[in-house]
Design an enzyme around this catalytic site. Structure first.
Site, PDB file in Angstrom:
ATOM      1  N   ASP A  68       5.956  26.534  92.202  1.00  0.00           N
ATOM      2  CA  ASP A  68       6.588  27.746  92.719  1.00  0.00           C
ATOM      3  C   ASP A  68       7.925  28.026  92.039  1.00  0.00           C
ATOM      4  O   ASP A  68       8.410  27.209  91.243  1.00  0.00           O
ATOM      5  CB  ASP A  68       6.766  27.640  94.247  1.00  0.00           C
ATOM      6  N   ASN A 137       8.217  22.740 108.393  1.00  0.00           N
ATOM      7  CA  ASN A 137       7.295  23.628 109.119  1.00  0.00           C
ATOM      8  C   ASN A 137       5.868  23.538 108.565  1.00  0.00           C
ATOM      9  O   ASN A 137       5.024  24.362 108.878  1.00  0.00           O
ATOM     10  CB  ASN A 137       7.789  25.081 109.061  1.00  0.00           C
ATOM     11  N   HIS A 139       4.923  23.809 105.374  1.00  0.00           N
ATOM     12  CA  HIS A 139       4.566  24.569 104.166  1.00  0.00           C
ATOM     13  C   HIS A 139       4.262  23.632 103.002  1.00  0.00           C
ATOM     14  O   HIS A 139       4.829  22.536 102.906  1.00  0.00           O
ATOM     15  CB  HIS A 139       5.642  25.612 103.795  1.00  0.00           C
ATOM     16  N   GLU A 144       4.039  29.504 103.460  1.00  0.00           N
ATOM     17  CA  GLU A 144       4.583  29.353 104.802  1.00  0.00           C
ATOM     18  C   GLU A 144       3.459  29.529 105.831  1.00  0.00           C
ATOM     19  O   GLU A 144       2.362  30.012 105.491  1.00  0.00           O
ATOM     20  CB  GLU A 144       5.685  30.395 105.012  1.00  0.00           C
TER      21      GLU A 144
HETATM   22  P1  PGA Z   1      11.753  18.222 100.019  1.00  0.00           P
HETATM   23  O1  PGA Z   1      11.033  19.617 100.189  1.00  0.00           O
HETATM   24  O2  PGA Z   1      10.931  17.422  99.089  1.00  0.00           O
HETATM   25  O3  PGA Z   1      13.102  18.550  99.432  1.00  0.00           O
HETATM   26  O4  PGA Z   1      11.843  17.600 101.386  1.00  0.00           O
HETATM   27  C1  PGA Z   1       9.663  19.655 100.390  1.00  0.00           C
HETATM   28  C2  PGA Z   1       9.218  21.077 100.618  1.00  0.00           C
HETATM   29  O5  PGA Z   1       9.978  21.868 101.180  1.00  0.00           O
HETATM   30  O6  PGA Z   1       8.077  21.401 100.258  1.00  0.00           O
END
Ligand code: PGA
Length: 250
Positions: A68, A137, A139, A144
């Protein structure tokens, strides 16, 4: 189907994932690897870089596809995923920037032009190994809650929780872009193998929800139950609320 592997800590899990990535690269020097940003995979990338150096591994034919990218954040901003992938993958692994792809979307966030990314992945032969983190959450990528499971690469709006969580990389939450282009859940489901890493108690609810049946679009991680070969690598804190018996993974 998701298999779950629980390791004592992030270090052990990252070492296993780095070893698996290295084994794939040795076995298939032209492998196509999907890479995630965020804090979670950083140690695995560092350990993989060490293995490549120690073994003088050929990385010249690999291809990488990032999950992304923010919309309307200049690529030379240190927190653009172009910059993050360059810093954490391209440079440490010693690959040429032409081997590394990051999705792009116009600043006006028009949807149509982003579909080219799925075509690029297909033209490369499809993703052999997709690395994933997960948001609090649930995602995956920037998919999302509510994102259709069959979604291709698309433009999505970040939730306030995601913007708050990612504000640690910026001076304030207002600087976190509200829109992003992301591989869709449908794109992720096409990968031949997917590895999701999650560490720490903040991820425990998202992991429980991802494994709760049946898969539901309000729990994006649960879409991985539809993947033919997906393994969750968890530390004990992230696995604390998993109530199914973890399957043993060799
Ligand atoms: P993080 O983020 O590895 O910084 O915890 C993961 C995500 O938001 O997909």
């Amino acid at each position: 189907m998701v298999k779950v592997k629980i390791l004592p800590d992030k270090e052990n899990a990252s070492e296993e994932v780095a070893q698996m990535m290295h084994d794939l690269i040795v076995e298939k020097p032209n492998a196509v690897i999907g890479v995630a940003t965020g804090s979670t995979p950083e140690l695995a990338y560092d350990l993989l870089a060490e293995k490549i150096k120690e073994n003088n591994t050929d990385v010249s034919q690999l291809q990488f596809f990032a999950l992304d990218e923010y919309i309307a954040l200049p690529w030379d901003h240190p927190e653009s995923y172009h910059a993050v992938i360059n810093r954490t993958v391209t440079v440490p692994l010693g690959v040429d920037p032409s081997q590394v792809h990051v999705p792009e979307a116009p600043d006006d966030a028009t949807e149509g032009p982003v579909r080219y990314y799925d075509e690029q992945i297909e033209a490369a032969g499809g993703i052999d190994l997709q690395l994933l983190g997960i948001g609090r959450n649930g995602h995956i990528g920037f998919n999302e809650p509510g994102t259709p499971f069959e979604s291709p690469t698309h433009v999505g709006r970040l939730t306030e929780m995601t913007r708050q969580d990612n504000s640690r990389f910026f001076d304030s939450v207002d600087e976190v872009p509200p829109l992003a282009v992301t591989q869709g859940i449908g794109t992720i489901l096409k990968s031949r193998k997917a590895i999701l890493m999650a560490f720490g108690e903040a991820k425990a609810d998202a992991i429980r929800d991802s494994l709760a049946e049946p898969p539901a679009e309000e729990r994006p991680g649960s879409g991985l139950q539809l993947h033919s070969d997906c393994v969750f690598y968890l530390d004990e804190a992230a696995a604390a609320k998993v109530d199914c018996e973890p399957l043993k993974v060799d």
